[in-house]
Each structure stands twice: as structure tokens, then as C-alpha cells.
Design a protein around this motif. Sequence first.
Motif, PDB file in Angstrom:
ATOM      1  N   GLN A  63     -31.187  31.765 -35.687  1.00 30.15           N
ATOM      2  CA  GLN A  63     -31.963  32.395 -34.738  1.00 30.15           C
ATOM      3  C   GLN A  63     -31.673  32.375 -33.286  1.00 30.15           C
ATOM      4  N   TRP A  64     -30.946  31.446 -32.758  1.00 30.70           N
ATOM      5  CA  TRP A  64     -30.779  30.867 -31.511  1.00 30.70           C
ATOM      6  C   TRP A  64     -29.094  30.315 -31.115  1.00 30.70           C
ATOM      7  N   GLY A 124     -31.049  37.851 -32.552  1.00 24.98           N
ATOM      8  CA  GLY A 124     -31.208  39.321 -32.834  1.00 24.98           C
ATOM      9  C   GLY A 124     -31.845  39.962 -31.845  1.00 24.98           C
ATOM     10  N   HIS A 150     -31.656  34.730 -28.157  1.00 27.76           N
ATOM     11  CA  HIS A 150     -31.930  34.863 -29.368  1.00 27.76           C
ATOM     12  C   HIS A 150     -30.684  36.109 -30.008  1.00 27.76           C
ATOM     13  N   ASP A 202     -31.306  27.727 -38.130  1.00 28.93           N
ATOM     14  CA  ASP A 202     -31.719  29.017 -38.855  1.00 28.93           C
ATOM     15  C   ASP A 202     -31.127  30.379 -38.342  1.00 28.93           C
TER      16      ASP A 202
END
Length: 749
Positions: free
Chosen positions: A179-180, A195, A193, A177
Motif C-alpha cells: 500500500q505504501w 493506489g 500511497h 501490504d
Amino acid sequence: MMRKVWALLLLAPLAAAAQQTPFWPDKDEVLKRFGSSRALEQNSQNKIYKTGVNAHWSADGRTFWYCNEGKGGAKEYILADAASGTKRPAFDAQQLAGALGKATGDTYDGRRLVIPAMTFSADGKEVRFETDGKYWRCNLHDYTLQRADSLPKPPPPRRNYRPGRWESFETRRRSPDNQWVALIDKGNIYLRHTGRGDTLQYTTDGTPAKPYGSLAWSPDSKYLVCYRVTPVADSSVYYILTSMGGTRGQLRSQLYKQPGDPFTTYEMHLLTVGKPGAVKVNTEIIDFFDAPRLHWRKDARYFMYEKVDRGHQRFRIIEVDAQTAATRTVVDERSNTFIQEARIFTKYLPDTDEILWTSEKDGWRHLYLVDALTGRVKNPVTAGEWVVRDIDSVDVQKREVWFRANGMHAGEDPYHIHHYRIGFNGKKLVQLTPEKGHHFVTYSPDKKYYIDTYSQIGVPHVTELRSTATGRKIMELERADVTEYFATGIAPVESFTAKGRDGKTDIWGIVCRPSNFDTSKKYPIIENIYAGPHDAFVPKSFTGNFRDMQYLAELGFIVVQIDGMGTANRSKAFHDVCWKNIADAGFPDRILWMKALAKKYPYVDTGRVGLYGTSAGGQNALGGLLFHPEFYKAAVSACGCHDNRIDKQWWNEQWMGYPVGPHYDAQSNITHAHKLQGKLLLIVGEADTNVPPESTYRVVDALIRARKDFDFLAVPGMGHSDGGPYGRMKRYQFFVKHLLGVEAPLGGQ
């Protein structure tokens, strides 16, 4: 005509063996044979045409073009319409050559146009093509030409790719995804992370010497699978390049794992995103091969991985619950001999929680459908006394498997490959290649049609277009033209079969004869041997190449190649003969086969038998002299893996087992070198990176210590080979001397 004469000769009753006189040529005749062999080799090159079709399909999948190459480099371009079952010249070659000449000012020969790419308009009235690096549009009505900027891209070829059993992890650090990002610092794992930029440490016990690594994310990005890795550095083997210039040889080395050497180990752990810490999975440490590829269920909570135990006697599919780190075994196959890891096929079907899996558990290699939730075999997909050779593709929607197999056709060479498809339930088997022969199939991009090229060792190629839905033959595309080839006088290769050591099993091989042999003579026999258990090696397709075997035959020998017991592609029992028994090399079957050949053809002299081989064949060639001196009298052994402890780990442990035990020593050519009775030529390349050169040098040392007479050729700078052109000339000279009794100059010159 020549082939008819040979057929009559081979089938006609021959004189009794007592009437045969041994073939003992004088030096003049041997020199003449060297000359005629070289001439025949040169004259037979490029004399076979139309051996197959390289189809270039149109975007609509209906038409394709291909090129036939003929005498003197002549080219014939054909356009075939699969839907109508017709074919025709793709264009008027002379008109196109004239148009090209007019447009460019150059001269073109219509018989030899080189066109690597072209496409036709839907109505067939225009062709776009490439030649000499330029693109053209041609109106096929009046052959007017226009320059073009490019050609439309052809449809991509079908590739039946499936991932390997072992994962490549370097690109798996970012979560699905996005995200990581997983990071490893001083042996520990951190997640950052993408973001927010914040970073959290998940493990604390990793060290640079024993780090965490080999990362794999779950599809939903909730879990990260990692391993506590205990690295093992492989030891090196060495060789010296003696002829690199200067006054000193140059030392070279390479990392090389030998039987018994340790492996890097992997202890599986699970990380849950947002929950610092790593949980050890309740499973064994992986101490053989690399970290495995993971196969996730649709719910992304469970995954499966495959484990091969060292020694190759156990294969498992193990499921892991990512929430609890608990495991269960889905498939657990064990063998008293070996499981050939390289030939295990698995296909995971997460939509239906099923696995397609190949196994030899019933004595033949077959395909099974497994319930991934229970581990129960739902049904065999294939069954019978024949072998699934490979899986071409799996159609998950239609629940069909497309595969190749051998041995299903009664009355035919059991090694011939045929193509099939079958339902997952084991029903609706469709035979795609019904004709007798060894088959090679290619499909149209949409798989609606396929092109089947088949032949036998003594029967030239036929190429047909067929319908995939039914297997129906649409039309014959080409039939090989061998007229010029056999007009040279070259002898056809014969397929021959005889019973093996059990008196029941057929052993298959081929026979090469001199083109001018005399059936009233008895000719020495030479075996081209390679008994590596990983495959079978006797050619099955028609070959027009003037091979090394034919060159030897022309000098006055009957040259053969045989697949004895212990090689692959037959039953499990046939293959199991090699288990911890590589020195057997199928010799009992080979010897019986040659005796049967001599019984049928009295001109075959089993009192003068030689053999030669390279690599595993080099091991076998020397083994013939050491273990069967009553039959084999002369051998040329090149780059042999003479002791299975010296050769590469992955190959030798597969057949000789683990741990390394006394049976390794008992089958070593080095251990038995003192038994040498026949004539021997050893060849080794000093730069062999496949089998360490010391394998051969230790044989040399043992022979010297045993005061044995032998010949030895070390080739400076050469790698893993049969000795190259010089080594082959030495081989010819060696056999002429020891089996024909003539001292000939090197290469007969």
C-alpha cells in the motif's frame, strides 16, 4: 607396505640424542634434493582415489548416483539404493560407449565417459543422461538410445541459510501490504500511497549531510523503522603499480578502515503510518557496524535487534515497543576480554517467543534457549567441555538443532568435527558421526539419509551412508585408495601432541619429514606459522596434496605446523591468551611442542629452527625472531600485518580491543625491529589490498635505521600472497642457506 615401514620406524626406539650427527649436506646433495623434491611433487599428483562421494539424489530420495575417478582419468559410475543398502554399477559402461558411438559416429571410451547429469526411471530400466552437451534416453536392457530434449530437474540441494546480523535496506522501501512506498528526498522521508498516489512528508529535520535512511517495515505495514544517519567517509590507503607499461608507475587507492577510525552512526526512529512525524527510539545510537536486522514478534508491535559494542566486549539483544518507542534489554552479554562477534549464532522463534543463542559465558561455546519475553535462559541446549562449531539447521516443528562440534570425543584430536542433533530442551542428543576422525556430512534432499566422509591427517577417507533417524550405518560407500600415492615414497604426515605452557593443556600439530631421512642425523626444524586468533589452522583431514610443507621437508628439514594458545576452537581461556596480546602468537606453547618433538625424535634439531608465514603468519614469523631469538634463527615473513594499527579495523579491534592504546605500539614488529638477531627475508606484493604494503615497508625502514642485515623481496603487481612461485623459490633458497649452510641456485636449478 611403505606405510607399515614408516609406522615401524616412527614407533621404534631411537638412538640417544648424543649419537645423532647434525645433517650438513654439501651443495651436490642439496641440488639432488631439489631435483628429487620436484620429481616427488610431480609423481605424487593425482594418485589418491575415492576420497569422497558427490551424491546426485533421485526425486524420490531413495537412490543416488555418483562417480569414482581412478587412474588416468578412468571413471566409474555407481548407483546406490539407500533404502535397501545396496550399490552397483549404474550401467555397463562399455555397452553405453558402443551405443553412443553407433548413434553419433564418434568414438567413446567406456572407461572415460563424461556424464555430468543423469536420472533413472523408477523401475531402474532406463537412464536419461547428458554427455557432450546432448541429452539421451537409454534402455538399460538392450542399450538402445534415443535423443531427449532435456533431463528432469534434480531435487535442489539442502542449504542451511540464515540471514546475516546486518540488514540490506535498498529493497525494503515498499510496505509488505504493497500500500505504501517510502521515499527519501533531500534527507527526509515521505510515504506515497500506491493506489491514491498521494504523498505525505513524515520528517523535516533531515538534510543531505545528515539524512534519514536504512528503512525497515513492520510485517503488518503499520510501522516504519528508520535511522537518522551521520555518514562517515572512510580514508584511503594507496599503492603504486610499477610495471604496468609506459614510463610512469600508476597510483591506486582504496577505502580502508583502520583501528580507531570512526563509523557511520545510526539513530533509530519510528514512523507510524498515517501519523506524520518521527519518534526517536529510547536507545543508544548505533556507532559500530551498520543498521541491524530487525526480528518482529507475531503481534508486529515489538521487534528485537542485536547490538555489538565497539571493542567487542558487550553483545545485546534489545527489544523495541513500536507503539511507545520504549526499549528493554533481552540478552546482555559482557566479557572482560572479547566476544567473537562473527561466531555469535541467533535464531528467533516468534511462534514460541524464544531465541536460540550461542555464547562462551561458561567457558566453552554452547547453545542456549532464551525466553524472549523475560530474557531468562530457559535451559542450556548444549553443555560440557567441548565446542559447538556451527549450527547446520534448526527444525522448529520437532524442536531440534542440528549442529557440528569438536572436543566431545575423549581420546581423540579435540579439533575433529563431529555432527549431532539435540532437542531444544538439551535432551536426546544423537551422535551422527561416531567413528574417530574429522567428518564432513551431506544430507539427502528429504534429510532421511546422510553421507558421512571422515579421515584423519594420517588416515585416509572413508565414506559411509547412514540413517538420519538413528545414525545407523547403512553401508560403506567408498574407502580411499592411497596405494599409488605411498608407492611414490612420500612420507606420511604425523599428528603430534605435547603439553602447553600451563603443563596441562594439549597442544596439537603435524609433522612432515623427508621421504629419505636418516634417523642417525639431526635435521633442522621449520615451522609453518599462522596464529590468527579467528580460527585454528592445522589440517585435520587426510591430505594427499604435495603441499609446500612437504616440498621443504624433502630438502632436508623437519617441517611442522602447530595451533598454540590464542587460536580458536578450544576453550574460552585457551582463546583469551590472544586478547590485547597478538604478539604472543602461542610461542611459549609452540616452543615447548617442538622441544617435546625433539625429545621423542632425537633427529629433530632444535638448535636450528626457522619459521615462515603469510599475512598474520607473516607478522608471527618476524615476531618469532624479535621476541624469541633464543629459539628461532631464521624467518621468511610475507605480507605481514606487522603493526595492528595499520591493518584492517574489523580484524584487529576484535582481538586488540578499542580504543587504540599503548598496547598496540608495544606489540608492533615495527617498534621492535631494532631487536632483530636472526636471518630474515621479508616479502611483500606491491598491489596488496588486504594488508597495506606500507606495513612491510615500515619494517624495512626501521631495520635500515637500526643498521640490521636482512633480505627483502617486493614483487611487482602481486597482491596478498606468500610471494607466488618466485617467492617460494626464494624461501627454499633462504632456508637452505641459513639452516643447512649451502648457497644454492634459485630453486636448486
